[in-house]
Design an enzyme around this catalytic site. Structure first.
Site: not given
Length: 635
Positions: A134, A137, A157, A182, A186, A275, A277-278, A345, A418-419
């Protein structure tokens, strides 16, 4: 006397007045006098001091810049970035800086101690801290991230075809909660761009180490065997694969293409099915669907491995799964041959997190500190469902060394951040490693001995119980057998019901045909009551040409009801004997009889007639003779 020359320089010569009154011709021939400056003796030191201070400040600033541990990054650079840029632009700037040449980017100046050494998929790592997918990318900052001290770098990804992702804005900071949301969706430059970056990195490495590669270098070079695909001992490179939004929901081709295209350049390939978001992606975490996907991915990996065993396959799941859903994931992992699992995730939870930021209601996946307890619980749930040979990678809300150790004690082999990297800056890996070191040195322990410590009281390694697994497998097997038997019964019942309907229809047509023929016959001599009953029984099933093969098959397919050859069960007459069979009042249809529970039957009223005795001396019709000879039977 030594002072005279210097003293004369400070005052005018005795004849200076006459020279001033001399004619112009004379004055032009005598050079003009120059007076020494009273500040000339002090200006050079001042210039030197200012230059030294300027150079020293620059060197100090560079030293602070190059050392990722410096407070400059966390307390000056990162606040300025958050103030001046929106989250996505700040993200892009960080990737761009880490993608610069080595001399221009910051790096980890610390040293990883022996206590930090970890192991993953049989590879020894310098430390257990990694960067999650993430951030980078499109594989633009691989070496910059390794130089910051990460032991494990995961890019992606990456989707097969380029896609822009979701509309902007799509990245939001929750600074009050140390979190972020977020919904990138992707966004990716595709396999082609990532492949180009991986190959360019390999070509540059081959130029620096020509003895490890054939000469001339092939057009599509591969990493030398025996060397990690990260091209750095003690560090691993992973590629996270995603799925295009335009791809069919039930197709696994995107993941298989990713393994084939990018797998040869990675130590680990991560299958991202979590994820939020997909659309439809998280549905791939179901047992049967996930098992089929992972099996096909492992088969493709085996085709490209060429005896090296690389890349390893890991699957990334969400912390939002229930215990039963995590058990399904574990079952799919065990049966498919996948080597590892990443937990977890981002989350779609909101209300139970206790958020205070104004951006808390933004749509997307939430990451950061509020996610940590849920990711930890998911890892604890999944760990005993998998054998110790399958490592888990802890991810989600890790921001301190104590968070990392909690993940290790729950069973994680390494962790990912990550964050917190976005809030603390480039010094994050070194700061977390130092915090881990302080805790381990104080307890005279090391990272590997901390892994699975929470399960030590159970007497089982990571909580893994072979006997429990066998019992569960037997229970599942019996349940499957029971379901199979039930399906067979349902199928047979449906087949019988269909045959019964066809038989009733055929018998109804035969009855109607018989009634029509009897109405055309002339009245004959009246028969005895017993003979009439026999004729009625025969008439109910007469006209064999009308009954058809289906009715005869149904009659002959009941072995438990077959009469002895040469006998006939008479059809008992009633006041409803002229009605269509199966629909008379008080008489259930064949279908109803088949569907009902068996009951005891009083055979008293049933009259069994010996056809041979009754028909002796009388001429038999064709159908009666066929029954008598055993060619036809009637129940």
């Amino acid at each position: 006397m030594s002072r005279l020359p210097f003293a004369s320089l400070r005052r005018p010569l005795p004849f200076s007045a006459q020279l001033l009154r001399a004619p112009a011709s004379v004055s032009r021939s005598v050079p003009a006098l120059r007076y020494a400056s009273t500040t000339s003796s002090t200006s050079p030191p001042r210039r030197y001091l200012s230059t030294t201070l300027l150079l020293g400040s620059g060197v100090l600033l560079l030293a602070y810049y190059y050392d990722s541990r410096s407070l400059l990054h966390e307390h000056v650079v990162m606040p300025l970035v958050r103030f001046a840029l929106d989250p996505e632009e700040g993200h892009k700037l960080a990737v761009r800086v880490l993608g610069w040449d080595k001399w221009a980017r910051p790096r980890d100046m610390g040293v990883d101690g022996q206590e930090l050494q970890a192991e993953l998929f049989g590879h020894k790592l310098n430390n257990p801290v990694g960067i999650a997918a993430g951030f980078d990318k499109d594989a633009d900052a691989i070496d910059g991230l390794f130089d910051l001290g990460f032991g494990y770098v995961e890019i992606g990804s990456v989707t097969p075809e380029p896609q822009p992702g979701n509309p902007k804005p799509r990245f939001f900071r929750l600074e009050e909660d140390d979190a972020a949301i977020n919904r990138y969706g992707f966004n990716s430059l595709g396999h082609g761009h990532a492949l180009g970056r991986l190959r360019a990195r390999l070509v540059a490495f081959s130029q620096a180490h020509p003895s490890l590669f054939p000469s001339p270098l092939p057009p599509n070079p591969l990493p030398p065997s025996g060397l990690p695909r990260s091209l750095r001992p003690g560090q691993l490179l992973a590629v996270n694969l995603g799925k295009n939004k335009s791809s069919a929901a039930d197709s696994n081709d995107d993941y298989i293409r990713g393994v084939r295209t990018l797998g040869p350049y990675a130590d680990v390939v991560v299958i991202n099915v979590s994820s939020p978001n997909t659309p439809g992606l998280r549905a791939l975490q179901g047992r049967q669907v996930l098992e089929r996907l992972l099996t096909e991915v492992v088969e493709e990996r085996d085709r490209i491995a060429a005896g090296t065993g690389l890349p390893k396959i890991a699957v990334k799941v969400a912390s939002d799964l229930s215990e039963d859903e995590l058990a399904d994931v574990a079952s799919a992992v065990r049966s498919s041959g996948v080597e590892g699992v990443i937990v977890s995730n981002t989350t779609v939870r909101r209300k139970e997190l206790g958020l205070t930021s104004d951006n808390q209601d933004q749509v997307g996946g939430l990451s950061g500190k509020p996610l940590f307890p849920y990711a930890l619980q998911a890892l604890k749930t999944l760990r005993p469902l998998l054998p110790p040979s399958i490592p888990l990678i802890g991810c989600g809300g890790i921001s301190t060394g104590s968070d990392a150790l909690a993940m290790a004690q729950a069973g994680a082999s390494i962790v990912q951040v990550y964050t917190t990297f976005g809030f603390r800056g480039v010094g994050t890996p070194r700061l977390i490693k130092d915090e881990i070191t302080q805790s381990l040195v104080g307890s005279s322990s090391n990272w590997r001995s901390e892994i699975g410590k929470d399960w030590s009281s159970t007497g089982l390694t990571m909580g893994w119980d072979e006997n429990r697994l066998k019992q569960e497998s037997e229970a599942v097997k019996k349940e499957a057998e029971g379901l199979g038997e039930l399906l067979r019964h349902l199928t047979e019942k449906e087949d019988v019901a269909r045959l019964v309907q066809e038989a009733e229809k055929a018998l109804g047509q035969a009855k109607a045909s018989t009634s029509s023929k009897e109405s055309e016959k002339e009245p004959q001599q009246e028969k005895g009551a017993e003979s009439a009953s026999r004729d009625n029984a025969i008439g109910a099933v007469d006209a064999p040409e009308q009954v058809g093969d289906v009715a005869r098959g149904l009659v002959e397919a009941a072995p438990s009801s077959q009469p002895t050859e040469g006998t006939l069960i008479e059809h008992t007459t009633s006041e409803h004997e002229n009605e269509t069979p199966g629909v008379g009042v008080g008489a259930p249809s064949i279908g109803e009889a088949m569907a009902s529970e068996p009951v005891a039957i009083d055979l008293g009223p049933v009259v069994v007639i010996d056809v041979e005795a009754e028909t002796a001396g009388e001429s038999e019709n064709e159908w009666a003779r066929s029954v008598h000879s055993g060619q036809r039977r009637l129940v």
